[in-house]
Design a protein around this motif. Structure first.
Motif, PDB file in Angstrom:
ATOM      1  N   LEU A 113     -19.744  -8.429  36.523  1.00  0.00           N
ATOM      2  CA  LEU A 113     -18.743  -7.395  36.318  1.00  0.00           C
ATOM      3  C   LEU A 113     -17.928  -7.732  35.074  1.00  0.00           C
ATOM      4  O   LEU A 113     -17.616  -8.898  34.828  1.00  0.00           O
ATOM      5  CB  LEU A 113     -17.831  -7.308  37.536  1.00  0.00           C
ATOM      6  CG  LEU A 113     -18.531  -6.859  38.821  1.00  0.00           C
ATOM      7  CD1 LEU A 113     -17.599  -7.008  40.013  1.00  0.00           C
ATOM      8  CD2 LEU A 113     -18.989  -5.420  38.705  1.00  0.00           C
ATOM      9  N   GLN A 132     -14.443  -3.628  31.847  1.00  0.00           N
ATOM     10  CA  GLN A 132     -14.593  -2.167  31.864  1.00  0.00           C
ATOM     11  C   GLN A 132     -14.983  -1.644  33.246  1.00  0.00           C
ATOM     12  O   GLN A 132     -14.915  -0.437  33.486  1.00  0.00           O
ATOM     13  CB  GLN A 132     -15.648  -1.715  30.850  1.00  0.00           C
ATOM     14  CG  GLN A 132     -15.213  -1.817  29.398  1.00  0.00           C
ATOM     15  CD  GLN A 132     -15.390  -3.213  28.821  1.00  0.00           C
ATOM     16  OE1 GLN A 132     -15.978  -4.082  29.448  1.00  0.00           O
ATOM     17  NE2 GLN A 132     -14.856  -3.433  27.630  1.00  0.00           N
ATOM     18  N   ASP A 133     -15.405  -2.531  34.149  1.00  0.00           N
ATOM     19  CA  ASP A 133     -15.740  -2.110  35.511  1.00  0.00           C
ATOM     20  C   ASP A 133     -14.451  -1.916  36.289  1.00  0.00           C
ATOM     21  O   ASP A 133     -13.613  -2.813  36.342  1.00  0.00           O
ATOM     22  CB  ASP A 133     -16.621  -3.157  36.190  1.00  0.00           C
ATOM     23  CG  ASP A 133     -18.017  -3.188  35.585  1.00  0.00           C
ATOM     24  OD1 ASP A 133     -18.601  -2.111  35.413  1.00  0.00           O
ATOM     25  OD2 ASP A 133     -18.491  -4.285  35.294  1.00  0.00           O
ATOM     26  N   ARG A 134     -14.309  -0.755  36.892  1.00  0.00           N
ATOM     27  CA  ARG A 134     -13.044  -0.388  37.523  1.00  0.00           C
ATOM     28  C   ARG A 134     -13.224  -0.090  39.006  1.00  0.00           C
ATOM     29  O   ARG A 134     -14.254   0.439  39.424  1.00  0.00           O
ATOM     30  CB  ARG A 134     -12.466   0.855  36.828  1.00  0.00           C
ATOM     31  CG  ARG A 134     -12.035   0.594  35.395  1.00  0.00           C
ATOM     32  CD  ARG A 134     -10.772  -0.220  35.374  1.00  0.00           C
ATOM     33  NE  ARG A 134     -10.718  -1.099  34.206  1.00  0.00           N
ATOM     34  CZ  ARG A 134      -9.725  -1.964  34.003  1.00  0.00           C
ATOM     35  NH1 ARG A 134      -8.719  -2.057  34.842  1.00  0.00           N
ATOM     36  NH2 ARG A 134      -9.743  -2.748  32.960  1.00  0.00           N
ATOM     37  N   CYS A 135     -12.192  -0.407  39.785  1.00  0.00           N
ATOM     38  CA  CYS A 135     -12.181  -0.109  41.212  1.00  0.00           C
ATOM     39  C   CYS A 135     -12.329   1.399  41.427  1.00  0.00           C
ATOM     40  O   CYS A 135     -11.632   2.191  40.790  1.00  0.00           O
ATOM     41  CB  CYS A 135     -10.862  -0.602  41.810  1.00  0.00           C
ATOM     42  SG  CYS A 135     -10.634  -0.204  43.544  1.00  0.00           S
ATOM     43  N   ASP A 136     -13.241   1.782  42.326  1.00  0.00           N
ATOM     44  CA  ASP A 136     -13.443   3.199  42.614  1.00  0.00           C
ATOM     45  C   ASP A 136     -12.276   3.797  43.400  1.00  0.00           C
ATOM     46  O   ASP A 136     -12.171   5.007  43.542  1.00  0.00           O
ATOM     47  CB  ASP A 136     -14.739   3.395  43.413  1.00  0.00           C
ATOM     48  CG  ASP A 136     -15.970   3.142  42.550  1.00  0.00           C
ATOM     49  OD1 ASP A 136     -15.916   3.416  41.338  1.00  0.00           O
ATOM     50  OD2 ASP A 136     -16.980   2.674  43.090  1.00  0.00           O
ATOM     51  N   GLN A 168      -9.146  -3.517  37.666  1.00  0.00           N
ATOM     52  CA  GLN A 168     -10.393  -4.195  37.299  1.00  0.00           C
ATOM     53  C   GLN A 168     -11.177  -4.573  38.547  1.00  0.00           C
ATOM     54  O   GLN A 168     -10.617  -5.061  39.527  1.00  0.00           O
ATOM     55  CB  GLN A 168     -10.094  -5.446  36.472  1.00  0.00           C
ATOM     56  CG  GLN A 168     -11.368  -6.109  35.968  1.00  0.00           C
ATOM     57  CD  GLN A 168     -11.111  -7.254  35.002  1.00  0.00           C
ATOM     58  OE1 GLN A 168      -9.974  -7.459  34.584  1.00  0.00           O
ATOM     59  NE2 GLN A 168     -12.148  -7.985  34.661  1.00  0.00           N
ATOM     60  N   ALA A 169     -12.472  -4.313  38.514  1.00  0.00           N
ATOM     61  CA  ALA A 169     -13.315  -4.527  39.689  1.00  0.00           C
ATOM     62  C   ALA A 169     -13.762  -5.971  39.798  1.00  0.00           C
ATOM     63  O   ALA A 169     -14.144  -6.589  38.799  1.00  0.00           O
ATOM     64  CB  ALA A 169     -14.529  -3.612  39.632  1.00  0.00           C
ATOM     65  N   ARG A 175     -18.618  -5.765  44.074  1.00  0.00           N
ATOM     66  CA  ARG A 175     -19.629  -4.712  43.940  1.00  0.00           C
ATOM     67  C   ARG A 175     -20.341  -4.617  45.278  1.00  0.00           C
ATOM     68  O   ARG A 175     -20.887  -5.593  45.790  1.00  0.00           O
ATOM     69  CB  ARG A 175     -20.649  -5.054  42.854  1.00  0.00           C
ATOM     70  CG  ARG A 175     -21.675  -3.922  42.615  1.00  0.00           C
ATOM     71  CD  ARG A 175     -22.991  -4.398  42.065  1.00  0.00           C
ATOM     72  NE  ARG A 175     -22.867  -5.404  41.055  1.00  0.00           N
ATOM     73  CZ  ARG A 175     -22.740  -5.147  39.753  1.00  0.00           C
ATOM     74  NH1 ARG A 175     -22.752  -3.922  39.327  1.00  0.00           N
ATOM     75  NH2 ARG A 175     -22.620  -6.133  38.904  1.00  0.00           N
ATOM     76  N   ASP A 235     -24.008   2.163  43.990  1.00  0.00           N
ATOM     77  CA  ASP A 235     -23.064   1.046  43.979  1.00  0.00           C
ATOM     78  C   ASP A 235     -21.625   1.542  44.050  1.00  0.00           C
ATOM     79  O   ASP A 235     -21.300   2.605  43.541  1.00  0.00           O
ATOM     80  CB  ASP A 235     -23.207   0.246  42.680  1.00  0.00           C
ATOM     81  CG  ASP A 235     -24.528  -0.488  42.593  1.00  0.00           C
ATOM     82  OD1 ASP A 235     -25.370  -0.292  43.484  1.00  0.00           O
ATOM     83  OD2 ASP A 235     -24.702  -1.245  41.632  1.00  0.00           O
ATOM     84  N   LEU A 244     -17.657  -0.051  43.290  1.00  0.00           N
ATOM     85  CA  LEU A 244     -16.906  -1.168  42.729  1.00  0.00           C
ATOM     86  C   LEU A 244     -15.499  -1.148  43.296  1.00  0.00           C
ATOM     87  O   LEU A 244     -14.901  -0.089  43.459  1.00  0.00           O
ATOM     88  CB  LEU A 244     -16.850  -1.054  41.193  1.00  0.00           C
ATOM     89  CG  LEU A 244     -18.186  -1.078  40.467  1.00  0.00           C
ATOM     90  CD1 LEU A 244     -17.962  -0.894  38.974  1.00  0.00           C
ATOM     91  CD2 LEU A 244     -18.936  -2.366  40.731  1.00  0.00           C
TER      92      LEU A 244
END
Ligand SMILES: [Zn+2]
Length: 72
Positions: free
Chosen positions: A11, A14-18, A23-24, A27, A34, A36
């Motif tokens: 991760l 740029q991967d973000r919590c849905d 920040q994620a 996963r 998927d 996050l």
């Protein structure tokens, strides 16, 4: 017909919590795709996810680590 598994990637910032957009660090791999989650929501949903997800990756140990080169 062959099935190719996508390689797991770590991760990045740029991967973000849905759920909240932070920040994620989690996963969850589900049949449908998927999800996050940030560390907070990942822990909040971990019991539910462990029932439904194919795989749950916990990257929260990296929170206090050095920033990855991708963070710049
Ligand atoms: Zn969140």
């Amino acid at each position: 017909m062959t099935t190719t598994l996508l390689p797991f990637r770590s991760l990045v910032v740029q991967d973000r919590c849905d759920r909240c957009g932070a920040q994620a660090y989690f996963r969850a791999v589900l049949i449908a795709g998927d999800l996050l989650f940030c560390a907070h929501h990942g822990r909040e949903y971990s019991a539910k996810l462990s029932e439904t997800a194919v795989l749950v990756e916990d990257h929260s140990a990296a929170i206090n680590g050095k920033p990855s080169p991708a963070a710049y």
